[in-house]
Structures are given as structure tokens and as C-alpha cells.
Scaffold this active site. Structure first.
Site, PDB file in Angstrom:
ATOM      1  N   TYR A   1       3.842   5.467  11.915  1.00  0.00           N
ATOM      2  CA  TYR A   1       4.216   4.064  12.160  1.00  0.00           C
ATOM      3  C   TYR A   1       5.114   3.419  11.114  1.00  0.00           C
ATOM      4  O   TYR A   1       5.541   2.303  11.287  1.00  0.00           O
ATOM      5  CB  TYR A   1       2.951   3.208  12.347  1.00  0.00           C
ATOM      6  CG  TYR A   1       1.947   3.305  11.209  1.00  0.00           C
ATOM      7  CD1 TYR A   1       2.106   2.557  10.043  1.00  0.00           C
ATOM      8  CD2 TYR A   1       0.844   4.145  11.290  1.00  0.00           C
ATOM      9  CE1 TYR A   1       1.190   2.640   8.996  1.00  0.00           C
ATOM     10  CE2 TYR A   1      -0.069   4.247  10.251  1.00  0.00           C
ATOM     11  CZ  TYR A   1       0.108   3.487   9.112  1.00  0.00           C
ATOM     12  OH  TYR A   1      -0.791   3.583   8.081  1.00  0.00           O
TER      13      TYR A   1
ATOM     14  N   ARG B   1       0.870  -1.168   0.000  1.00  0.00           N
ATOM     15  CA  ARG B   1       0.000   0.000   0.000  1.00  0.00           C
ATOM     16  C   ARG B   1       0.908   1.218   0.000  1.00  0.00           C
ATOM     17  O   ARG B   1       1.522   1.541   1.001  1.00  0.00           O
ATOM     18  CB  ARG B   1      -0.834  -0.044   1.279  1.00  0.00           C
ATOM     19  CG  ARG B   1      -1.857   1.037   1.421  1.00  0.00           C
ATOM     20  CD  ARG B   1      -2.396   1.042   2.836  1.00  0.00           C
ATOM     21  NE  ARG B   1      -1.614   1.904   3.688  1.00  0.00           N
ATOM     22  CZ  ARG B   1      -1.464   1.756   4.996  1.00  0.00           C
ATOM     23  NH1 ARG B   1      -2.012   0.757   5.627  1.00  0.00           N
ATOM     24  NH2 ARG B   1      -0.753   2.610   5.693  1.00  0.00           N
TER      25      ARG B   1
ATOM     26  N   HIS C   1      -3.493   4.474   4.682  1.00  0.00           N
ATOM     27  CA  HIS C   1      -4.586   3.493   4.740  1.00  0.00           C
ATOM     28  C   HIS C   1      -5.864   4.098   4.140  1.00  0.00           C
ATOM     29  O   HIS C   1      -6.496   3.515   3.275  1.00  0.00           O
ATOM     30  CB  HIS C   1      -4.813   3.066   6.187  1.00  0.00           C
ATOM     31  CG  HIS C   1      -6.069   2.288   6.378  1.00  0.00           C
ATOM     32  ND1 HIS C   1      -6.223   1.006   5.906  1.00  0.00           N
ATOM     33  CD2 HIS C   1      -7.250   2.613   6.955  1.00  0.00           C
ATOM     34  CE1 HIS C   1      -7.447   0.575   6.197  1.00  0.00           C
ATOM     35  NE2 HIS C   1      -8.085   1.535   6.829  1.00  0.00           N
TER      36      HIS C   1
END
Ligand code: TPP
Lengths: 326, 397
Positions: B303, B290, B294
Site C-alpha cells: 500500500y 512509521r 505496522h
């Protein structure tokens, strides 16, 4: 620094921090609660300070999260579980209803279930499907669970402490659209009892009873009604199971009019329970039937319609007028 | 070489890998070593096109595409990426409430989607914009739910493309049930269910594996392992490579290079054929990445490291096919220019489509709550209408 103005989400964060500090048995569990600090940042920084053993990023499995929290509780831990959004609690519903709620009774009281399940709930943030629901009645209906919802930062801070200290499972509904609202928190105060209602505004003509996100709307409605010469009392119920009927009764004996307001659908909702009990208790005091304002018997609508769906100032004032017109 | 024999061979070969993992993890209780060993048995991906765009052979998954078909796949990927970029910027401009970008996952979606037959049925998550594209769903229709005007936006039966599903993993069971129905009907179509690596942890997905195996349902589980479930890396969901899970449920699993459109097409086609022949489910794990956040609400800098994304950018599915097309002389400048113009036109169409998308009528709240009607809904609808009308009269009470 006992008194501070904090956003509700930050008050919850401070509360969790305090709980982790004071009791080594307290654990935080959930999806994305670690590095990310939760999608609403309620657990921000906690993993950094308390480690991955206490602030646990779980696999993406709600039944697993609650099921293992039950096991951890059996082993003496006090898990505080985060469900990312209201609509995602249902994969865990089975564990909550069939196991968590009944464990204490089935074990003849020998086993305690100090599990807190935090659920950001309610609408008003323009989210997509399954991110705006108010399923509190589904949990309040289940014996063995306690269900609460704070409406301001102080309650967020203290009620979460109390929920964690409770030996019963507590479903802790967080009004997500109030996460960013700031209000005062006194971290050294003596808090009220977890399941007692609070008079948020005094009044003498009518009582508005609400909890969580709707308390603010009711306070605004009361202020608007004041301008029209009506004195409206606002009760923040704070707890949906148990409900502090004594406090509602006291208020209704004074005002003789009651309107219950929540975001959840009215049909079979918490307002129905309040209306029925208060009608029983205050039949001769009431000058109008108990009215309810809430959601419709329809799926929570897409974001562009939520303003129509959610009870706002107008709908609350409309109910105030109808009640006073009897 | 027939597909049957290759599938059989693969299964045997893979079972030894599974055994190794199992014995490795039982022989130790330390989590660090379990993780290391789970990684150590990771086999190579099925790959037909290297990141440099070189065509390589795989003994089990051969594919022979015409220049036109190759250009078609390229066009699908470019237009899908263009559409996705447009949606992302529409979200930034406040036209959409949220967007879940597929950036980086074009090959997995176009490859698998182009393997489908019209009578196959697709059960997507919320990120399958490329699959929707190949199914012929108007891209503007995908945006309704992200704009907040509806909870779906298309008739699932007109393209055999089910509505997006937000609750993680639920659709894998629907796909399995639909596939069971196909078997009951004696039909030979197949079903494909999309989900992410995070979803593999859900009970529903594991139950779907169980049902599909027990009933030998013609379903392909297509897991796009894009390495992350919001902030959680795949290691927070599993200690064995995901495709190996299938063995324990009794059907084959295969890991494919998810950034290689040819390999995704070949592997999915073979799994669908297997399903059609009545040989049951397959788990395809498309190993991909990805590249964006998100969703537009997410902040990946909290993160994950930039270097990780950069490493994956070098494996970009679109650049890889472009290099191959150019190397083989299968596309000329005129083709790329025309495609560029087509992309711009698509962007414009989507932009205008969204801006002109009307808000739903207020009464839509009460529409389709029940198929047969419900007295309470009727009553509330009438009250609501009267209440709304009181504003129209300028009589705000
Ligand atoms: C049952 C449920 N729990 C939590 C969520 C919130 N959520 C939305 S997407 C997501 C991560 C999904 O990761 P993955 O399955 O790997 O798919 P990806 O989004 O990476 O494609 C989460 C936790 C949800 N939608 N449904």
C-alpha cells in the site's frame, strides 16, 4: 471450472466477488479492506476490480462502521462489514445489539437489515491479546441476529452468499486458523440451507457436535476413536442461531451419546444451550449426560498457553471415553 | 516570555485557522476540494531542530538544554532504536510472535517521555517502547506479551507506566479518568495518553476529549501521527489536521515536528505545565513517520511507495540530533564509541533475556481471573490440574 480446491480465505474472497458482481447494492466495508485486501487478504483484489465506492476503506472506528452500515441498509444497500479481529467487535457491540438486531421488530417488520458482519475468530495462531476470542454466544443470545460459522471452503463460499442474500443481520464468524486450509468448492452446486447442520462423518456410537474451527479437531478425534473401535458421528452445526436441533436429535436418537465441542468458554456457552435442549428432547434416548468440551472461565491466555486452553484431540477423546463409560 | 501567555496567543491564532477550514469545507461539497483546502491551511510545525540539525528558534517554545542533557536525549534515542531492532530480529528468529516497531518515532517518544515527572502517569498503546525506556521499565519486560508468555509483563504502578493497550483508543479514557482522580486528590501531577492518528477516529478517543474538557482534567493527549493506520493513510481518518480537532472540544491543540526531539520535549513540557496549573487538557500532534511495517505481520509494499519512506528517512530524528551535537561540539568521538558499545550490550542483554524467558506455568491460565476468587474457576482449575497430571503419569487416556 465449477469444482476447485481453495483455501478457506480464498473461497470467501470468491464469494464476495460473486456477490459484488451479482448485486450492485452489495458493499464491502472495513479497516484495510481496500488496497491491503484485509489483514487476512479475504478482500484481496476486490477494490481494484470494483472500485472504492463498493469496497470501502473505513476510518478506524467499529461503532462507526456498523452504525453507518445500518444507515446504508436503511437506504437499500447490503453492506458486508469486516471486523478485523474478534476482540475488536466490542466498540461496535452497542450498535449491533441495541440497533441492528432490533430494527426490524421496532419498525413492525417494515424495515429490513441485510447487514453481514464478518469476524475472523478463535485461537490457534499464536496471536497477542484480543486476537483469539470466540464471542459467538454473546451474539447468539441476542434476538434479531443470526449467527453462523463455516468450517470448510465450500461452506465458506456458499454460506457467505446466503448470508448476504438474507434480509436479516448475520454475524458471520470465520475460523481464522482454518483460513489456509484447502478443500473443494463447487461454485455451481446447489447449496444446503444456511441454518441446517451437516453430517461431516457418519457414526453410530456417539455424536460429536461442533462448528467452525472445532469441526476439524472432531473429525480427527473420530478417526482416532475409530482405531479404538468406536464409531463416532461428527455433526457440523454450521449455525449457532438458529441451531438445527432436529439434526442433533436425529443423530442422538441413533448414537445415544452427545459431546458438544467449541473453543469458547463452556460456561454459558453454545454447548449449554445444546445440552439443555437435547436433554429435553432426547431424555429417554440418552445413555449419558450431554458433555461439553471448550474453553475455561478465564481470559484467553497468552499464546504460549493456548494449546492447553484450546480443546485438542486428547480432550475431545477424553470426553468421548467419559460419555461412553456411563 | 511566560508559558501562559504563549499558550493563550497560540490559541487565538489557531482559532482563525480553524474557522478558515470550516468555511472552506462548507462552501463546497466536492470531496477533492475539501481535501485540498484542508491541506492548504496546514500551518508550520513547531520545530527547534531542522532535518539538517540546525537549531532554530520558535517564539512560543523555547528550550535551553545543557550538552549533557542533549547527549542524554541522543543516548535514549539510540538505545531505543537498538532495542527495537533487536526485537524485530528476535521476531524474525521466531523468539517473538509479533513485534510493533517504533522505528522513526524515537524523537516523539523520547522527547515527550523526558518531559514527564516521576509522579506523572503514562497510558501507552503497544508501540511506546521509547516512553517505556525513559520510565525505567526493563526493556525485556516489554517483550513478554509479544512472545506470548503474558498479557502485560510489568506492574503499572512501579513506574507509573500503564500496560500496553491493544484495543485502539481505549486507554485515552483511562488516562482521562486517572487525571480526574488527580484533580479530586488535589495533586499536581499530570497524565499523558499516547495514541495514533487512526485512533483519532474511535468513539473512545472523542469521548475522552469530551470528558477531559468538561472536567478540566490534567491530561495531555499525545497523538503520534505516523501517517498510517496499517494500510490507511491519515486522510482516511480525517479531513482537517488532527491537532485542530481539539478546538472543537474546547482545548488547545498543537502540531509539533515529531522527528525533532527538542521540539517534542518543549511542547510536551509546556502542555504538562498547563495541565498542572489546572488549565486542562492539550492535544499534541507529533507529525512523524512509521519507517517500518505496522507490525512484523504487515507488508507495507502492498500500500505505500518506497519514495515516501525515503523522503522521511531524510528527516531521521537520530541523525538530526547527531548532526547538531557534532556541529556544536557537544559530543566527541569517545561518546559515540561508548554509546555504540552500550547499544551492543543492550542488544545482547535483551537477546539473552528473551531466550531465557521461561514459558508460563500451565496453571497460570487460572491465576488472577478474580481478586476474590470464584467457585467455578476453582473447580475448573482442579479439573485441569488432574487432567495435566494424567499426562505426567504417562497415562494418556
Ligand atoms: C478497536 C480496534 N480495531 C482494530 C484494531 C486492529 N489494529 C491494530 S493497530 C491498527 C492501526 C492503528 O493505527 P494508529 O492508531 O494510527 O496507530 P499506529 O499503529 O499507526 O501507531 C489497527 C486497525 C485494534 N487493535 N483495535
Amino acid at each position: 471450472m465449477a469444482v476447485q480446491k481453495l483455501p478457506l480465505a480464498k473461497a470467501l474472497n470468491e464469494s464476495l466477488r460473486k456477490a459484488l458482481e451479482t448485486d450492485p447494492k452489495v458493499l464491502i466495508m472495513g479497516e484495510d479492506v481496500g488496497k491491503l485486501g484485509g489483514v487476512f487478504r479475504v478482500t484481496d483484489g476486490l477494490q481494484k476490480d470494483f472500485g472504492e465506492d463498493r469496497v470501502i476503506d473505513t476510518p478506524l472506528a467499529e461503532s462507526g462502521i456498523v452504525g453507518t452500515a445500518i444507515g446504508l441498509a436503511l437506504r437499500g444497500y447490503r453492506p458486508v462489514v469486516e471486523i478485523q479481529f474478534d476482540g475488536f467487535v466490542f466498540p461496535a457491540y452497542d450498535q449491533i445489539v441495541t440497533q441492528l438486531a432490533k430494527m426490524h421488530a421496532r419498525a413492525l417488520g417494515k424495515v429490513k437489515m441485510p447487514v453481514v458482519i464478518r469476524i475472523p475468530y478463535g485461537g490457534g495462531i499464536g496471536a497477542v491479546e484480543h486476537h483469539s476470542e470466540s464471542p459467538e454466544a454473546l451474539f447468539a443470545h441476542v434476538a434479531g441476529l443470526k449467527v453462523v460459522s463455516p468450517s470448510n471452503s465450500s461452506d465458506a463460499y456458499w454460506m457467505l452468499q446466503q448470508a448476504i442474500q438474507s434480509d436479516d443481520p448475520v454475524i458471520f464468524f470465520e475460523p481464522k486458523r482454518r483460513y489456509w486450509d484447502k478443500s473443494e468448492v463447487d461454485t455451481e452446486a446447489i447449496p444446503g440451507e444456511l441454518h441446517k447442520a451437516r453430517v461431516a462423518r457418519e457414526g453410530s456410537d456417539l455424536t460429536l457436535a461442533a462448528y467452525g474451527p472445532m469441526v476439524k479437531v472432531c473429525l480427527e478425534a473420530a478417526a482416532a476413536a475409530q482405531e479404538e473401535g468406536k464409531s463416532v458421528e461428527v455433526l457440523d452445526l454450521r449455525s449457532m442461531s438458529p441451531i438445527d436441533f432436529d439434526a442433533i436429535q436425529r443423530s442422538v436418537e441413533k448414537t445415544r451419546h452427545l459431546v458438544v465441542v467449541h473453543e469458547a468458554p463452556v460456561f454459558y456457552g453454545s454447548g449449554a444451550e445444546v445440552a439443555a435442549r437435547i436433554t429435553e428432547r432426547c431424555f429417554y434416548h440418552l445413555e449419558a449426560p450431554v458433555l461439553r468440551v471448550g474453553g475455561y472461565h478465564a481470559p484467553y491466555p497468552p499464546a504460549r498457553l493456548e494449546e492447553e486452553y484450546l480443546p485438542g484431540l486428547d480432550r475431545v477423546l477424553d470426553a468421548v471415553d467419559r460419555s461412553l463409560a456411563y | 516570555m511566560t508559558v501562559e501567555s504563549t499558550a493563550a496567543r497560540k490559541t487565538t491564532r489557531r482559532s482563525s485557522g480553524t474557522k478558515r477550514t470550516a468555511s472552506a469545507s462548507t462552501s463546497t461539497t466536492k470531496k477533492t476540494s475539501t481535501r485540498a483546502e484542508a491541506g492548504a491551511v496546514e500551518p508550520e510545525l513547531v520545530q527547534l531542530l531542522t532535518p539538517e540539525g540546525e537549531r532554530v528558534q520558535h517564539p512560543d517554545y523555547d528550550i535551553d538544554l545543557s550538552a549533557e542533557e542533549l547527549r542524554g536525549l541522543y543516548r535514549d534515542m539510540v538505545l531505543t532504536r537498538r532495542f527495537d531492532a533487536e526485537a524485530t530480529s528476535l521476531q524474525r528468529q521466531g523468539e517473538l510472535g509479533l513485534w510493533a516497531s517504533l522505528l522513526g518515532q524515537e524523537a516523539a517518544q523520547i522527547g515527550s517521555g523526558r518531559a514527564l515527572r516521576d509522579d506523572d502517569y503514562v497510558f501507552p498503546t503497544y508501540r511506546e517502547h521509547g516512553v517505556a525506556w525513559v520510565r525505567g521499565v526493563d526493556p525485556t519486560n516489554l517483550l513478554g506479551m509479544f512472545r506470548g508468555v503474558n498479557h502485560g509483563g510489568w506492574d503499572p504502578n512501579s513506574n507509573n507506566f500503564h500496560l500496553y493497550t491493544i484495543v485502539i483508543g481505549s486507554q485515552t479514557l483511562h488516562a482521562t479518568g486517572y487525571a480526574m482522580g488527580i484533580t479530586k486528590d488535589g495533586a499536581d501531577s499530570a497524565v499523558i495518553a499516547y495514541f495514533g492518528d487512526g485512533a483519532s477516529s474511535q468513539g473512545d478517543v472523542n469521548e475522552a476529549f469530551t470528558f477531559s474538557a468538561v472536567y478540566n482534567a490534567p491530561v495531555v493527549f499525545f497523538c503520534q501521527n505516523n501517517q498510517w493506520a496499517i494500510s490507511e493513510p491519515t486522510e482516511k481518518q480525517t479531513r482537517v489536521p488532527l491537532y485542530q480537532r481539539a478546538r472543537g472540544f474546547g482545548f488547545p491543540g498543537v502540531r509539533v515536528d515529531g522527528n525533532d526531539v527538542l521540539a517534542c520535549l518543549a511542547v510536551t513540557r509546556s502542555a504538562l505545565e498547563r495541565a498542572r496549573r489546572g488549565e486542562g487538557p492539550t492535544l499534541v500532534e507529533a507529525f512523524t513517520y512509521r519507517m517500518g511495517a505496522h507490525t512484523t505481520s504487515d507488508d507495507p509494499t502492498k500500500y505505500r511507495a518506497d519514495e515516501e519512506r525515503e523522503a522521511w528517512e531524510a528527516k531521521d530524528p537520530i541523525l538530526r540530533l547527531k548532526a547538531y551535537l557534532e556541529r556544536e561540539g557537544n559530543a566527541d568521538e569517545a561518546f559515540f564509541e561508548a554509546l555504540e558499545a552500550e547499544s551492543e550490550a543492550l542488544g545482547k542483554r535483551v537477546r539473552e533475556g528473551v531466550r531465557n524467558m521461561p514459558d508460563p506455568d500451565h496453571m497460570a491460565i487460572f491465576e488472577n481471573v478474580y481478586a476474590d476468587g470464584h467457585a467455578l474457576v476453582d473447580e475448573e482449575r482442579a479439573q485441569f490440574a488432574a487432567y495435566q497430571a494424567s499426562f505426567a503419569d504417562g497415562e494418556v487416556k
